[in-house]
Write a protein that holds these residues in place. Structure first.
Motif, PDB file in Angstrom:
ATOM      1  N   ARG A 286       0.835  -1.206   0.000  1.00  0.00           N
ATOM      2  CA  ARG A 286       0.000   0.000   0.000  1.00  0.00           C
ATOM      3  C   ARG A 286       0.867   1.251   0.000  1.00  0.00           C
ATOM      4  O   ARG A 286       0.594   2.214  -0.724  1.00  0.00           O
ATOM      5  N   TYR A 287       1.933   1.215   0.804  1.00  0.00           N
ATOM      6  CA  TYR A 287       2.803   2.382   0.884  1.00  0.00           C
ATOM      7  C   TYR A 287       3.455   2.659  -0.462  1.00  0.00           C
ATOM      8  O   TYR A 287       3.463   3.797  -0.953  1.00  0.00           O
ATOM      9  N   HIS A 288       4.020   1.618  -1.061  1.00  0.00           N
ATOM     10  CA  HIS A 288       4.733   1.826  -2.326  1.00  0.00           C
ATOM     11  C   HIS A 288       3.778   2.064  -3.494  1.00  0.00           C
ATOM     12  O   HIS A 288       4.216   2.550  -4.544  1.00  0.00           O
ATOM     13  N   ALA A 289       2.522   1.729  -3.307  1.00  0.00           N
ATOM     14  CA  ALA A 289       1.542   2.055  -4.335  1.00  0.00           C
ATOM     15  C   ALA A 289       1.147   3.526  -4.284  1.00  0.00           C
ATOM     16  O   ALA A 289       0.662   4.081  -5.276  1.00  0.00           O
ATOM     17  N   LEU A 290       1.386   4.162  -3.146  1.00  0.00           N
ATOM     18  CA  LEU A 290       0.923   5.537  -2.956  1.00  0.00           C
ATOM     19  C   LEU A 290       2.051   6.536  -2.682  1.00  0.00           C
ATOM     20  O   LEU A 290       1.787   7.745  -2.666  1.00  0.00           O
ATOM     21  N   TYR A 291       3.260   6.050  -2.458  1.00  0.00           N
ATOM     22  CA  TYR A 291       4.351   6.960  -2.101  1.00  0.00           C
ATOM     23  C   TYR A 291       5.580   6.705  -2.978  1.00  0.00           C
ATOM     24  O   TYR A 291       5.859   5.579  -3.377  1.00  0.00           O
ATOM     25  N   ASP A 292       6.273   7.779  -3.253  1.00  0.00           N
ATOM     26  CA  ASP A 292       7.492   7.718  -4.057  1.00  0.00           C
ATOM     27  C   ASP A 292       8.636   7.227  -3.177  1.00  0.00           C
ATOM     28  O   ASP A 292       8.909   7.815  -2.130  1.00  0.00           O
TER      29      ASP A 292
ATOM     30  N   PRO B 149       3.921  11.637  -1.530  1.00  0.00           N
ATOM     31  CA  PRO B 149       2.850  10.950  -2.248  1.00  0.00           C
ATOM     32  C   PRO B 149       3.159  10.927  -3.744  1.00  0.00           C
ATOM     33  O   PRO B 149       3.753  11.868  -4.282  1.00  0.00           O
ATOM     34  N   ASN B 150       2.754   9.834  -4.412  1.00  0.00           N
ATOM     35  CA  ASN B 150       3.015   9.732  -5.838  1.00  0.00           C
ATOM     36  C   ASN B 150       1.804  10.171  -6.655  1.00  0.00           C
ATOM     37  O   ASN B 150       0.838  10.714  -6.108  1.00  0.00           O
ATOM     38  N   ARG B 151       1.849   9.924  -7.948  1.00  0.00           N
ATOM     39  CA  ARG B 151       0.767  10.375  -8.831  1.00  0.00           C
ATOM     40  C   ARG B 151      -0.575   9.765  -8.432  1.00  0.00           C
ATOM     41  O   ARG B 151      -1.593  10.451  -8.456  1.00  0.00           O
TER      42      ARG B 151
ATOM     43  N   GLN C 198      -0.624  25.295   4.933  1.00  0.00           N
ATOM     44  CA  GLN C 198      -1.096  24.244   5.831  1.00  0.00           C
ATOM     45  C   GLN C 198      -2.068  23.305   5.126  1.00  0.00           C
ATOM     46  O   GLN C 198      -2.060  22.098   5.357  1.00  0.00           O
ATOM     47  N   GLN C 199      -2.924  23.854   4.275  1.00  0.00           N
ATOM     48  CA  GLN C 199      -3.899  23.043   3.551  1.00  0.00           C
ATOM     49  C   GLN C 199      -3.340  22.677   2.177  1.00  0.00           C
ATOM     50  O   GLN C 199      -3.306  23.504   1.286  1.00  0.00           O
ATOM     51  N   GLY C 200      -2.893  21.435   2.016  1.00  0.00           N
ATOM     52  CA  GLY C 200      -2.391  21.020   0.726  1.00  0.00           C
ATOM     53  C   GLY C 200      -1.424  19.856   0.850  1.00  0.00           C
ATOM     54  O   GLY C 200      -1.269  19.261   1.922  1.00  0.00           O
ATOM     55  N   MET C 201      -0.782  19.519  -0.254  1.00  0.00           N
ATOM     56  CA  MET C 201       0.181  18.428  -0.250  1.00  0.00           C
ATOM     57  C   MET C 201       1.174  18.632  -1.393  1.00  0.00           C
ATOM     58  O   MET C 201       0.902  19.358  -2.351  1.00  0.00           O
ATOM     59  N   VAL C 202       2.335  18.001  -1.251  1.00  0.00           N
ATOM     60  CA  VAL C 202       3.336  17.977  -2.316  1.00  0.00           C
ATOM     61  C   VAL C 202       3.469  16.528  -2.773  1.00  0.00           C
ATOM     62  O   VAL C 202       3.552  15.617  -1.945  1.00  0.00           O
ATOM     63  N   ALA C 203       3.475  16.307  -4.072  1.00  0.00           N
ATOM     64  CA  ALA C 203       3.603  14.964  -4.633  1.00  0.00           C
ATOM     65  C   ALA C 203       4.686  14.973  -5.705  1.00  0.00           C
ATOM     66  O   ALA C 203       4.960  16.009  -6.321  1.00  0.00           O
TER      67      ALA C 203
END
Length: 613
Positions: free
Chosen positions: A119-125, A131-133, A190-195
């Motif tokens: 699950r982690y590697h499916a969602l994280y770089d 987080p990934n695409r 604060q509200q957001g994410m970097v991928a």
């Protein structure tokens, strides 16, 4: 058998105290049965899971003989770790042979860890831990589904990242990406994410964006975060990014998108638009960009078939000796006769060809056609005074292994002397792989080809290396030629380039001459050669014959008499004229037999007749 079982079997009384524990508990959890018997289950179960276990026990007590649905809970291992068990509880208090509540526990710790890893590697770089695409798309889609529409995506592409990899190695490139990721996270609201999408592309998701100014402020913070140098192994590396910005809606209460991939697509389009400007630029997406992107893709697809359909044609612009007015060489250029759009400017399709990779195929075709033209010109019209033609090389071609040998094989096949061919590279090409390109140029020179640096003065080539390169000619960029009549600074630049070339025993060609005054000024400065529309625009292969034996007058341009007694060249019909004539009457002119027959008849004695469509 119970000692080796993969499950733990326990029997509880009505209060939840262990009455029996199977020997397998020692192998799985580290406790002997004696250590567990007479202890309450809460002694071993994680405090956050005790309530779930007790509720299951109560339901079991209320339903004698029935097995309860499986539940999962954590049990402490003797070493202090927590194992995850999946348990099925059955009330057998009424069974005389049991007299208790039986719990069959299956250890799923390893299975859950494997699933968690997946699950982690499916969602994280794995490189940056961002987080990934997929994770980004899920987050964006959830915002769209909940109609939380006030957000923006900033898609970043690190400028010139390939140069870092090629210059310092992929290990350094990876560390740079990790450091960029940390800086982007620190710049995020604060509200957001970097991928990280992959490669050198990142996305910043900014939530609760109610106006353009908010996104612009975040974009400025992103650029500022990357402005300071990155220190890797005591080496400073500067990085910047091109940014495409897209908003989740175009107006109040008007959602612009339904799917996350649509936003990513348009952010990507805006980012590529930013990259066409200059480094460290940001562009906000508008729908017209998508239309242009679709048209560009269609043009790219058509370009791949343009050669086999006979839509491309080489044109040649003469290079004139400013002292005598004689044609000394030509530069080979390319024209595209599109069946629907007519003549398409190289400024439009050459960048597409370079990005798509078809430029290598086109470049090879141009060389082949040039060789065939040269063989005809130099064996007849210019016998004894061979003309040379300069052919442009792209960055993609220079990256090909054994390029020089391959180009020589074309010359051998077409039976021409390699010294009749020159290759031009731009000054900016030297930035990416200077050592590799220098080795390739040296091989070209050893095989007898001529070499030129185009657009000289506009790039950032190292003058300290210039004398080490096997260059024959420097071409002064038209930006210094156009204002040379009125701007003393450009005169000084031209004089400096001429002095540099003389000291290195190189020739100089001034590009973009459009007036007689420019030509005379450059001649007075000592420039040997000139090229530009004042003398002649690029002409088709058939038009070259009428230029070969003309002496150009610096005052009157092309209206000078021929310099030899060979006579005027045959007035071959222009290939483009044929395409224009027949394309007006035939939707598929490349398959028109009349067109083929007429072209072949008029070019019956022309050596490239076989190349007519």
């Amino acid at each position: 058998m119970l000692a080796n079982a993969s499950d733990i079997i326990v029997i509880l009384d009505q209060q939840g105290t262990f009455c029996y524990v199977s020997p397998s508990a020692e192998r799985i959890l580290g406790y002997s049965p004696q250590e567990a018997v007479n202890h309450h289950l809460s002694t071993f179960v994680h405090e956050d899971d005790v309530q779930v276990v007790l509720q299951t026990l109560l339901r079991s007590l209320a339903e004698p003989g029935l097995s309860q649905p499986p539940v999962r809970y954590r049990v402490r291992h003797r070493n202090g770790d927590w194992n995850l068990l999946e348990a099925v509880t059955t009330n057998l208090l009424d069974d005389p042979s049991v007299r208790g509540v039986v719990v069959n526990c299956h250890d799923i710790t390893a299975h859950e860890q494997a699933e968690s890893w997946l699950r982690y590697h499916a969602l994280y770089d794995p490189l940056t831990a961002l987080p990934n695409r997929r994770a980004l798309a899920e987050r964006v889609q959830s915002l769209l589904d909940r109609e939380q529409l006030d957000f923006a995506l900033l898609l970043l592409d690190v400028d010139r990242f390939k140069l870092v990899n090629s210059s310092h190695g992929h290990g350094t490139g990876d560390r740079l990406l990790q450091m960029i990721a940390r800086r982007l996270v620190s710049a995020l609201p604060q509200q957001g994410m970097v991928a990280r999408l992959g490669g050198d592309e990142f996305v910043v998701l900014v939530e609760q964006v109610r106006q353009l100014e908010t996104a612009e402020a975040v974009t400025q913070r992103v650029h500022a975060a990357l402005s300071d140098p990155f220190t890797i192994d005591e080496m400073e590396i500067f990085a910047s990014a091109s940014v495409g910005v897209v908003f989740s809606r175009t107006g109040p209460g008007k959602p612009a998108y339904r799917h996350a991939e649509e936003l990513l697509r348009d952010a990507d389009i805006a980012m590529y638009r930013a990259k066409t400007l200059r480094q460290s630029q940001s562009v906000v997406f508008d729908p017209s960009m998508r239309d242009r992107a679709v048209a560009r893709l269609q043009l790219e697809n058509q370009l791949w078939r343009a050669i086999e359909r006979g839509e491309l044609e080489p044109y040649y612009q003469p290079i004139i000796c400013l002292a005598t007015g004689e044609v000394k060489a030509f530069e080979a250029l390319i024209r595209w006769h599109h069946p629907q759009r007519g003549l398409i400017s190289p400024a439009e399709f050459v960048p597409i060809a370079e990005e798509s990779g078809v430029i290598s195929q086109i470049g090879e075709w141009v060389l082949e056609m040039t060789c065939r033209h040269l063989r005809y010109w130099n064996s007849g019209l210019r016998a004894g005074r061979p003309i040379t033609v300069a052919v442009n090389l792209s960055v993609q071609q220079l990256a090909q292994p054994n390029l020089a040998q391959h180009m020589r094989s074309i010359c051998v096949r077409e039976e021409i002397d390699p010294s009749w061919i020159g290759f031009e590279i731009t000054e900016s090409m030297m930035l990416d792989r200077e050592d590799t390109i220098a080795a390739t140029l040296a091989e070209f020179r050893e095989l007898g080809f001529r070499l030129s640096i185009d657009d000289f003065g506009t790039g950032y080539s190292s003058l300290s290396r210039l004398h080490q390169l096997p260059i024959d000619t420097l071409k002064i960029d038209r930006a210094f030629v156009a204002p040379i009549e009125s701007d003393g600074r450009n005169v000084a630049i031209a004089r400096t380039i001429l002095a540099l070339a003389e000291s290195l025993n190189m020739n100089v060609v001034a590009e973009g001459i459009e007036t007689s005054a420019q030509a005379r000024e450059l001649r007075a400065l000592g420039c040997q050669y000139g090229q530009g529309y004042w003398f002649s625009p690029p002409v088709s292969g058939s038009g070259v014959a009428s230029l070969l034996n003309h002496r150009f007058n610096l005052v009157e341009g092309i209206a000078a008499p021929p310099i030899s007694r060979l006579g005027a060249a045959p007035d071959y019909p222009d290939y483009g004229d044929y395409r224009q004539d027949y394309s007006e009457n035939c939707e598929d002119c490349e398959d028109c037999e009349d067109y083929r027959d007429d072209f072949a008849e008029d070019y019956s004695d022309y050596p490239v007749n076989s190349q007519a469509p």
